[in-house]
Design a protein around this motif. Sequence first.
Motif, mmCIF file in Angstrom:
data_model
loop_
_atom_site.group_PDB
_atom_site.id
_atom_site.type_symbol
_atom_site.label_atom_id
_atom_site.label_comp_id
_atom_site.label_asym_id
_atom_site.label_seq_id
_atom_site.Cartn_x
_atom_site.Cartn_y
_atom_site.Cartn_z
ATOM 1 N N ARG A 287 0.860 -1.176 0.000
ATOM 2 C CA ARG A 287 0.000 0.000 0.000
ATOM 3 C C ARG A 287 0.903 1.234 0.000
ATOM 4 N NH1 ARG A 287 -4.559 -1.722 4.561
ATOM 5 N NH2 ARG A 287 -5.062 -3.777 3.646
ATOM 6 N N GLY A 288 0.908 1.976 -1.088
ATOM 7 C CA GLY A 288 1.892 3.018 -1.240
ATOM 8 C C GLY A 288 1.343 4.421 -1.354
ATOM 9 N N CYS A 289 2.232 5.373 -1.100
ATOM 10 C CA CYS A 289 1.903 6.777 -1.327
ATOM 11 C C CYS A 289 1.834 7.020 -2.837
ATOM 12 C CB CYS A 289 2.952 7.679 -0.681
ATOM 13 S SG CYS A 289 4.578 7.609 -1.492
ATOM 14 N N LEU A 295 5.720 4.424 -9.252
ATOM 15 C CA LEU A 295 6.908 3.623 -9.590
ATOM 16 C C LEU A 295 6.617 2.133 -9.663
ATOM 17 C CD1 LEU A 295 9.516 5.449 -7.322
ATOM 18 C CD2 LEU A 295 9.375 5.560 -9.819
ATOM 19 N N VAL A 296 5.542 1.684 -9.026
ATOM 20 C CA VAL A 296 5.201 0.258 -8.975
ATOM 21 C C VAL A 296 3.760 0.090 -9.423
ATOM 22 C CG1 VAL A 296 5.026 -1.799 -7.532
ATOM 23 C CG2 VAL A 296 6.821 -0.121 -7.080
ATOM 24 N N SER A 297 3.572 -0.500 -10.562
ATOM 25 C CA SER A 297 2.213 -0.660 -11.081
ATOM 26 C C SER A 297 1.416 -1.628 -10.215
ATOM 27 C CB SER A 297 2.262 -1.173 -12.516
ATOM 28 O OG SER A 297 2.865 -2.447 -12.557
ATOM 29 N N GLY A 298 0.150 -1.317 -10.030
ATOM 30 C CA GLY A 298 -0.736 -2.194 -9.279
ATOM 31 C C GLY A 298 -0.646 -2.057 -7.776
ATOM 32 N N MET A 299 0.196 -1.163 -7.274
ATOM 33 C CA MET A 299 0.276 -0.951 -5.826
ATOM 34 C C MET A 299 -0.998 -0.267 -5.343
ATOM 35 S SD MET A 299 3.212 1.047 -3.580
ATOM 36 C CE MET A 299 4.539 -0.059 -4.011
ATOM 37 N N VAL A 320 7.658 7.104 -0.301
ATOM 38 C CA VAL A 320 8.871 7.738 -0.790
ATOM 39 C C VAL A 320 9.035 9.061 -0.056
ATOM 40 C CG1 VAL A 320 10.050 8.713 -2.802
ATOM 41 C CG2 VAL A 320 8.637 6.641 -3.050
ATOM 42 N N VAL A 321 10.236 9.294 0.510
ATOM 43 C CA VAL A 321 10.498 10.519 1.265
ATOM 44 C C VAL A 321 11.615 11.308 0.592
ATOM 45 C CG1 VAL A 321 9.682 9.600 3.469
ATOM 46 C CG2 VAL A 321 12.067 9.272 2.816
ATOM 47 N N ASP A 322 11.580 12.606 0.750
ATOM 48 C CA ASP A 322 12.549 13.462 0.062
ATOM 49 C C ASP A 322 13.970 13.291 0.573
ATOM 50 O OD1 ASP A 322 10.757 14.617 -1.711
ATOM 51 O OD2 ASP A 322 10.162 16.174 -0.284
ATOM 52 N N ASP A 323 14.099 13.086 1.896
ATOM 53 C CA ASP A 323 15.435 13.049 2.473
ATOM 54 C C ASP A 323 15.396 12.421 3.862
ATOM 55 O OD1 ASP A 323 14.287 15.061 4.058
ATOM 56 O OD2 ASP A 323 15.225 16.676 2.901
ATOM 57 N N PHE A 324 16.538 12.415 4.524
ATOM 58 C CA PHE A 324 16.675 11.855 5.870
ATOM 59 C C PHE A 324 15.697 12.511 6.834
ATOM 60 C CE2 PHE A 324 18.384 11.901 10.128
ATOM 61 C CZ PHE A 324 18.966 10.655 10.317
#
Length: 415
Positions: A287-289, A295-299, A320-324
Motif C-alpha cells: 500500500r503506497g503513497c 513507480l510500482v504498477s498495481g500498488m 517515498v520521502v525526500d530526504d533523511f
Amino acid sequence: MSALTPILTQARAAAVQLADSDAEARNQALIAMAKALRHAQAAILDANRQDVQDARAAGQSAALIDRLTLTEERIDAMAEAVLAIAKLPDPLGDIYGLSSRPNGLRVGRMRVPLGVIGIIFESRPNVIADAAALCVKSGNAVILRGGSEAKRSNAALGDVLGEALAASGLPAAAAQVLRDTDRALVLDLLTARGQVDLVIPRGGEGLIRFVDEHARVPIILHYKGVCHVFVDGEADLDAAERIILNAKTQRPGVCNAAETLLVHADVAETFLPTAAKALREAGVELRGCERACALVSGMIPATEADWPAEYLDLILAVKVVDDFDAAVAHIRAYGSGHTEAIVTENYHSASRFLNVVDASCVVVNASTRFNDGGELGLGAEMGISTTKLHAYGPMGLQELTTSKFIVLGQGQVRG
C-alpha cells in the motif's frame, strides 16, 4: 474476599523465599523446568491443539493463530531459552558504586528483586516459560494471566513448571497461572496495591489501553509495534532488499515485524520496483503513497489509516520521502517507540539516526526482527517496554530488578 487473594498471599510468600535463595538453587530450578518442558511435550501439544482448533472455529486471525500455535520446535526453543537464562550471571546481590564518605561510611547500591510481578498476555503460551524463568532467576514471584484462547495450553504449562519448581525445592507458587479468565480477576490484579509490585501487559491495543486506564499498581507497557525500515539514499540496495524481506515476511504476526517501508527519493526509482517484486513474490500486499504507486504498477494507494497501522500480517505500507529529515519526521509522527531501522552506508546518517530516532531499539543495516530478548543476548524477555521508566526495550534479568542503597558503618552517628 477476591478469588485472587490466596494467590497473592502465596506469591508474596514465594517472593520472600526466592529473594533468600542462592543462585545455584534458582539455576537448578530452571534446569528442572527446561527438562520438564521437554518431558511433557506431548501433553502440552495436545492441549495446544485443542486451543488452536477452537481458535480456527471462532474465526480468529492468522496472526493470532500463529502466536497461539505450539510445535515441537517451539517447545524445544522454550526449553533452550530457559537453559540460556540459567547460564546468565546472577543479577541479585551485586553491589556497585561503593564509595567512602568523609565520615568513614561506605555507601553503595545492591541489586534486589522487584517482588511480585503480574503478566497479562494474549495468545502466546510461550510467554509462560519465558516469564517464569526470568522471574525465578531474578528472585521474583510471577502471576500469569493469559487469554481464554490459550486456556488449555497455559494451564498445561503452568502445571509442568509448578511441579518442576516444587521438585527442585522452590515454591510452586513462584510461578502461578490464573486458570479463571474472568476479567474481574484482571481488575483485582491491577488494583492490588501493596501486594503486586509491577504489572506488564503483552497483547493487542485493546488490552494495553484497558491496563493503562485501570491500573493502580506500577505498570510497564508493551505497546504495539509500528516499525519502520528506512532505505537511505546511500544504502546498499541488495542489503536493503534482504532486510525488508526479512523484517516483513520472516514472521509477520509479531510486534517487531516491519509495517512501513520508507525509501529515499534518490534511490526509489531503482530500488522500489525490484523490492516490490520480491515482496509480492513472498505474498506481501503493498500500500503506497502517490509517488510509490507511480513507480510500482498495481500498488494499492495508501490512506492516512495505513501509516499508524500495525498490520501483523503480510501487508506493508510504502512511502517515498525526500530526504533523511522527512523519514525521521514520518517516524516521529507515526512510530510507536518500538523498533526503527535504517539501511545506509553513510556513517554520519547512521550515527544521526541512532541519536535522533526515539525507539526502544534503533537498528543500523539489519532487520527489525532482532529487537528480541534472545537475539540481544538476554536469554528471553518479559516483553519489550515502549515506556521509559524504568525499562526501555526488551526486559531481561536486569530490568526485573531494582537497586537499594546500602550503608556500611563502624558505629557512626549523625551529628
